[in-house]
Write a protein that holds these residues in place. Structure first.
Motif, PDB file in Angstrom:
ATOM      1  N   SER A  39     -11.408 -42.941  21.264  1.00 14.30           N
ATOM      2  CA  SER A  39     -10.921 -41.451  20.786  1.00 14.30           C
ATOM      3  C   SER A  39     -12.142 -40.783  20.044  1.00 14.30           C
ATOM      4  CB  SER A  39      -9.797 -41.873  19.642  1.00 14.30           C
ATOM      5  OG  SER A  39     -10.474 -42.734  18.812  1.00 14.30           O
ATOM      6  N   THR A  40     -12.160 -39.975  19.542  1.00  8.13           N
ATOM      7  CA  THR A  40     -13.168 -39.009  19.044  1.00  8.13           C
ATOM      8  C   THR A  40     -13.504 -39.320  17.549  1.00  8.13           C
ATOM      9  OG1 THR A  40     -12.384 -36.930  20.237  1.00  8.13           O
ATOM     10  CG2 THR A  40     -13.564 -36.654  18.265  1.00  8.13           C
ATOM     11  N   PRO A  41     -14.940 -39.861  17.430  1.00  2.07           N
ATOM     12  CA  PRO A  41     -15.258 -40.260  16.172  1.00  2.07           C
ATOM     13  C   PRO A  41     -15.631 -39.418  15.347  1.00  2.07           C
ATOM     14  CG  PRO A  41     -17.187 -40.332  17.811  1.00  2.07           C
ATOM     15  CD  PRO A  41     -15.900 -39.974  18.588  1.00  2.07           C
ATOM     16  N   GLY A 138     -22.567 -44.066  23.627  1.00  3.21           N
ATOM     17  CA  GLY A 138     -22.087 -43.020  22.848  1.00  3.21           C
ATOM     18  C   GLY A 138     -21.555 -43.840  21.419  1.00  3.21           C
ATOM     19  N   LEU A 139     -21.506 -42.962  20.428  1.00  3.85           N
ATOM     20  CA  LEU A 139     -21.121 -43.629  19.062  1.00  3.85           C
ATOM     21  C   LEU A 139     -19.432 -43.816  18.950  1.00  3.85           C
ATOM     22  CD1 LEU A 139     -23.543 -41.294  17.062  1.00  3.85           C
ATOM     23  CD2 LEU A 139     -23.756 -44.022  17.550  1.00  3.85           C
ATOM     24  N   ASP A 140     -18.819 -43.954  20.296  1.00  2.00           N
ATOM     25  CA  ASP A 140     -17.392 -44.121  19.917  1.00  2.00           C
ATOM     26  C   ASP A 140     -17.186 -45.509  19.897  1.00  2.00           C
ATOM     27  OD1 ASP A 140     -18.518 -43.842  22.436  1.00  2.00           O
ATOM     28  OD2 ASP A 140     -16.472 -43.067  23.596  1.00  2.00           O
ATOM     29  N   LYS A 191     -20.766 -38.195  25.664  1.00  4.39           N
ATOM     30  CA  LYS A 191     -20.321 -37.675  24.363  1.00  4.39           C
ATOM     31  C   LYS A 191     -21.111 -38.496  22.942  1.00  4.39           C
ATOM     32  CE  LYS A 191     -15.948 -37.049  25.453  1.00  4.39           C
ATOM     33  NZ  LYS A 191     -14.441 -36.179  25.355  1.00  4.39           N
ATOM     34  N   TRP A 192     -21.093 -37.921  21.967  1.00  3.75           N
ATOM     35  CA  TRP A 192     -21.411 -38.455  20.792  1.00  3.75           C
ATOM     36  C   TRP A 192     -22.645 -39.378  20.690  1.00  3.75           C
ATOM     37  CZ3 TRP A 192     -16.302 -39.995  22.636  1.00  3.75           C
ATOM     38  CH2 TRP A 192     -15.373 -38.738  22.271  1.00  3.75           C
ATOM     39  N   VAL A 193     -23.823 -38.851  21.579  1.00  5.09           N
ATOM     40  CA  VAL A 193     -24.806 -39.873  22.014  1.00  5.09           C
ATOM     41  C   VAL A 193     -25.398 -40.318  20.814  1.00  5.09           C
ATOM     42  CG1 VAL A 193     -26.361 -37.861  22.782  1.00  5.09           C
ATOM     43  CG2 VAL A 193     -26.676 -40.264  23.414  1.00  5.09           C
ATOM     44  N   GLY A 194     -25.901 -41.428  20.697  1.00  4.91           N
ATOM     45  CA  GLY A 194     -26.695 -42.160  19.345  1.00  4.91           C
ATOM     46  C   GLY A 194     -27.859 -42.841  19.634  1.00  4.91           C
ATOM     47  N   ARG A 195     -27.924 -43.257  20.778  1.00  2.00           N
ATOM     48  CA  ARG A 195     -28.917 -43.989  21.236  1.00  2.00           C
ATOM     49  C   ARG A 195     -29.192 -43.972  23.006  1.00  2.00           C
ATOM     50  NH1 ARG A 195     -28.601 -49.562  23.547  1.00  2.00           N
ATOM     51  NH2 ARG A 195     -30.694 -50.478  23.295  1.00  2.00           N
TER      52      ARG A 195
END
Ligand SMILES: Nc1nc2c(c(=O)[nH]1)N[C@H]1C(S)=C(S)[C@@H](COP(=O)(O)O)O[C@H]1N2
Ligand SMILES: [Mo]
Length: 344
Positions: A39-41, A138-140, A191-195
């Motif tokens: 789901s969308t963080p 992703g950060l999900d 999506k929501w890339v963190g690394r």
């Protein structure tokens, strides 16, 4: 999500093609399909950071949002399409149901994406000449991570995107930052890339060994992967009509769009006799590689038609077949489909 805008599959939302009838080239953000594995963080942009690390870089790097958006940015118009777009036709055309969301053809959209070339960010981390694979994460909650070869990461239009159609990236589409890997299956556009891991060794995750690979009687396992990887998208076409469609008898303009992950679309043809004969549709500018082309034709609708079938061909000669070999997870359904039409 409003049902007149989307077909709702839980955490996945399919675009309704009838809403694109006669619209402009891009899909507005509030009509764009959504596909989340979890789901969308909620991400606080003030504390968000992007880390670039791994055996493939000389200097691991950490960037804040402000540092990223201060880098030279570019805008490109490209499609983003789920690997499973069209999956339901394995069942309704091919007679064998694949697992996963039973999309028709609305798990695609075209947008203008603005971001920093991924290559420019990797450059700051001192990529080694031996760097081989790049894996954004992703950060999900599932930390979706689909590796790509360094050559794909370094293409000019592979971006770290922060804006979509001129708006900050919406949360469902990856806010604050997502990857865009044009022409490739949606899973590569993290999506929501963190690394981002850059490695000298081949990288593996379940997203390139167990899923997003072709598993079926026509395919063989390749090393750790249970089948050939899905990377580039195949040729597809969709009509800007509801499914099924009810039309009034008489002359009218039928519209649609075609796309390919492999080359620009060169030709679009339609059939109103069940695929026995095809006539050319008119292509409308613009026709952007790795996006889509709009087309139309005048049609004298009369009761009893067998449906409308469309077949596109790209500049590399890839065309839409009538049958597609089955794969268990239902990827890359690029076959022609008969759009059901009732004329009254
Ligand atoms: N982190 C993360 N990235 C992701 C996903 C996800 O669930 N998590 N879904 C992927 C899939 S399968 C697709 S098709 C696209 C969908 O992008 P959209 O929801 O912006 O249309 O995002 C990809 N990137
Ligand atoms: Mo997807």
């Amino acid at each position: 999500m409003p049902p007149e805008l989307f077909t709702n599959f839980g955490s996945n939302f399919e675009m309704r093609w009838e809403n694109m009838y006669g619209r402009g080239y891009v899909v507005p953000n509030d009509l764009f399909f959504i596909r989340d594995h979890s789901s969308t963080p909620k991400i606080d942009v003030a504390s968000w950071k992007l880390r670039v690390e791994g055996s493939g870089v000389e200097r691991p790097l950490e960037l804040t949002y402000d540092q990223l958006i201060a880098m030279p940015a570019v805008s490109v118009t490209r499609f983003l399409e789920c690997a499973g777009n069209g999956r339901s036709y394995f069942d309704t055309v091919g007679g064998q149901k694949a697992s996963g969301t039973q999309w028709k053809l609305g798990a695609i959209g075209v947008a203008e994406w603005t971001g920093v070339p991924l290559g420019a960010v990797l450059e700051r981390a001192g990529p080694k000449r031996t760097a081989r694979d790049v894996m954004p994460e992703g950060l999900d909650t599932l930390k979706v991570r689909r590796p790509m070869p360094i050559a794909k990461a370094l293409e000019d239009d592979t971006l770290l995107v922060f804006a979509m159609n001129g708006q900050p990236l919406p949360p469902d589409h990856g806010f604050p930052v997502r990857v865009l890997a044009p022409g490739w299956v949606g899973i590569a556009s993290t999506k929501w890339v963190g690394r981002i891991e850059v490695s000298e060794q081949p990288l593996f995750s379940s997203w390139n060994t167990d899923t997003y690979v072709l598993i079926g009687p026509d395919y063989k396992a390749e090393g750790q992967a249970k089948g050939p990887l899905v990377t580039q998208q195949v040729v597809k076409s969709a009509l800007e009509l509801p499914w099924p469609a009810q039309l009034k008898a008489g002359r009218q303009l039928i519209r649609g769009r075609s796309w390919s992950g492999r080359a620009q679309i060169a030709k679009v043809e339609y059939s109103v006799d069940g695929g026995k004969t095809y006539q050319p549709a008119r292509l409308r500018e613009p026709n952007i590689d790795r996006a889509w082309v709009r087309w139309d034709f005048e049609w004298e609708a009369s009761p009893g038609v067998p449906g409308i079938r469309v077949r596109a061909t790209d500049a590399a000669g890839n065309t839409q077949p009538d049958k597609v070999p089955f794969n268990e997870q239902g990827y890359l359904y690029g076959g022609t489909v008969s759009h059901p039409i009732t004329v009254s």
